[in-house]
Scaffold this active site. Sequence first.
Site, mmCIF file in Angstrom:
data_model
loop_
_atom_site.group_PDB
_atom_site.id
_atom_site.type_symbol
_atom_site.label_atom_id
_atom_site.label_comp_id
_atom_site.label_asym_id
_atom_site.label_seq_id
_atom_site.Cartn_x
_atom_site.Cartn_y
_atom_site.Cartn_z
ATOM 1 N N ARG A 43 30.500 74.409 36.277
ATOM 2 C CA ARG A 43 29.264 74.701 37.007
ATOM 3 C C ARG A 43 28.745 73.487 37.763
ATOM 4 N NH1 ARG A 43 27.665 79.197 33.226
ATOM 5 N NH2 ARG A 43 25.888 80.307 34.102
ATOM 6 N N ARG A 98 19.746 94.679 33.250
ATOM 7 C CA ARG A 98 20.569 94.442 32.055
ATOM 8 C C ARG A 98 19.652 94.283 30.839
ATOM 9 N NH1 ARG A 98 25.023 89.764 32.493
ATOM 10 N NH2 ARG A 98 23.295 88.312 32.476
ATOM 11 N N ARG A 129 19.181 89.016 26.040
ATOM 12 C CA ARG A 129 19.384 87.572 26.255
ATOM 13 C C ARG A 129 18.060 86.901 26.591
ATOM 14 N NH1 ARG A 129 24.600 86.121 29.886
ATOM 15 N NH2 ARG A 129 23.164 84.476 30.468
ATOM 16 N N LYS A 160 30.968 88.076 36.329
ATOM 17 C CA LYS A 160 32.078 87.217 35.897
ATOM 18 C C LYS A 160 32.609 87.641 34.521
ATOM 19 C CE LYS A 160 29.662 83.294 36.110
ATOM 20 N NZ LYS A 160 28.348 83.743 36.597
ATOM 21 N N ARG A 202 17.914 80.069 37.077
ATOM 22 C CA ARG A 202 19.381 80.115 37.015
ATOM 23 C C ARG A 202 19.979 80.150 38.425
ATOM 24 N NH1 ARG A 202 19.949 85.162 33.231
ATOM 25 N NH2 ARG A 202 22.209 84.919 33.413
HETATM 26 P P1 AMP Z 1 26.180 82.343 31.201
HETATM 27 O O1 AMP Z 1 26.392 83.187 30.001
HETATM 28 O O2 AMP Z 1 27.465 81.866 31.827
HETATM 29 O O3 AMP Z 1 25.271 82.975 32.213
HETATM 30 O O4 AMP Z 1 25.439 81.002 30.697
HETATM 31 C C1 AMP Z 1 24.174 81.067 30.083
HETATM 32 C C2 AMP Z 1 23.531 79.693 30.063
HETATM 33 O O5 AMP Z 1 24.346 78.790 29.292
HETATM 34 C C3 AMP Z 1 23.380 79.000 31.417
HETATM 35 O O6 AMP Z 1 22.228 79.428 32.120
HETATM 36 C C4 AMP Z 1 23.287 77.542 30.982
HETATM 37 O O7 AMP Z 1 22.030 77.249 30.395
HETATM 38 C C5 AMP Z 1 24.326 77.492 29.864
HETATM 39 N N1 AMP Z 1 25.677 77.213 30.392
HETATM 40 C C6 AMP Z 1 26.767 78.038 30.335
HETATM 41 N N2 AMP Z 1 27.834 77.467 30.888
HETATM 42 C C7 AMP Z 1 27.429 76.250 31.334
HETATM 43 C C8 AMP Z 1 28.075 75.184 32.016
HETATM 44 N N3 AMP Z 1 29.370 75.265 32.383
HETATM 45 N N4 AMP Z 1 27.343 74.077 32.310
HETATM 46 C C9 AMP Z 1 26.046 73.968 31.934
HETATM 47 N N5 AMP Z 1 25.366 74.947 31.312
HETATM 48 C C10 AMP Z 1 26.056 76.077 31.000
#
Ligand code: AMP
Length: 195
Positions: free
Chosen positions: A87, A126, A138, A13, A149
Site C-alpha cells: 500500500r 456492506r 468491520r 480485492k 481510507r
Molecule cells: P483491508 O482489509 O485491506 O481493507 O485493510 C484494513 C485496514 O488494515 C487498512 O485500512 C489499514 O488500516 C490496515 N492495513 C491493511 N493492509 C495494510 C498495509 N499493506 N499497509 C498499511 N496498513 C494496512
Amino acid sequence: MNIIILGPPGAGKGTQARHLVETRGMVQLSTGDMLREAKTSGSEMGLRVAEVMARGELVTDEIVIGLIHEKILQGGGTGFIFDGFPRTLAQADALGELLEATGQDLDAVIELEVDDETLVKRVVNRAAEAEAAGEPVRADDNAESMRTRLMEYYKKTSPLIGYYYAKGDLSKVDGLAAIDAVQTSIESVLDKVHS
Ligand code: AMP
C-alpha cells in the site's frame, strides 16, 4: 505465479482473491485479514494497531512487511495473491526484495478500477447488510473511516499504479462490472501471463 490485486478500499480485492484461491490453488495474503486476526487473538501488536485501523489510517510499513515476510517464507501453493499489500512505495520495494531473495518473481499486478462514489456506497452497504444479518461489522466500514481510507489510498497507494506500470507489470480491469465478469477479466489477464 505471484500477483498483486491493487485498488481502493471496497473495490472487491478480497472477493476476487478468494475466487483465485478456489480456481487456481493460489494462497491469498491479505494484510488486512492478518491484522484483524491479530486483533481478535488479543496479541499486543493487534491491539496496538486496532485504533489506527478503525480510523481508516495505514499501519506502519514495518508491521505489514514483517507479516508478509513471515508468510513468504512459509511458501504458498501455486503462488501468492497479495491483497491489500503493498500500500506504499516502501512496501512495494520491500516486496520486490523479498521475492527476489526467495528466488521468485512478481508476474502481474491487477488494478481494479472503480469510481469513488460507488466505493463509498459499497462499503456503507456492506456494513448495513452485515448488521441486518447479525454478522460482525468491520470497525472501519462507516462513511467517516471510509473517507480516511480513500484519502490514504490516494495519497500513499495510488502512486503504485504508475510504479507498476513503469515496470511493465500493470493490467487494468473494470471493477464495476458484475463479480463474475471481473473474475473472467482477471482470469484472461493471468492466462496471458504465462502464454
Ligand atoms: P483491508 O482489509 O485491506 O481493507 O485493510 C484494513 C485496514 O488494515 C487498512 O485500512 C489499514 O488500516 C490496515 N492495513 C491493511 N493492509 C495494510 C498495509 N499493506 N499497509 C498499511 N496498513 C494496512
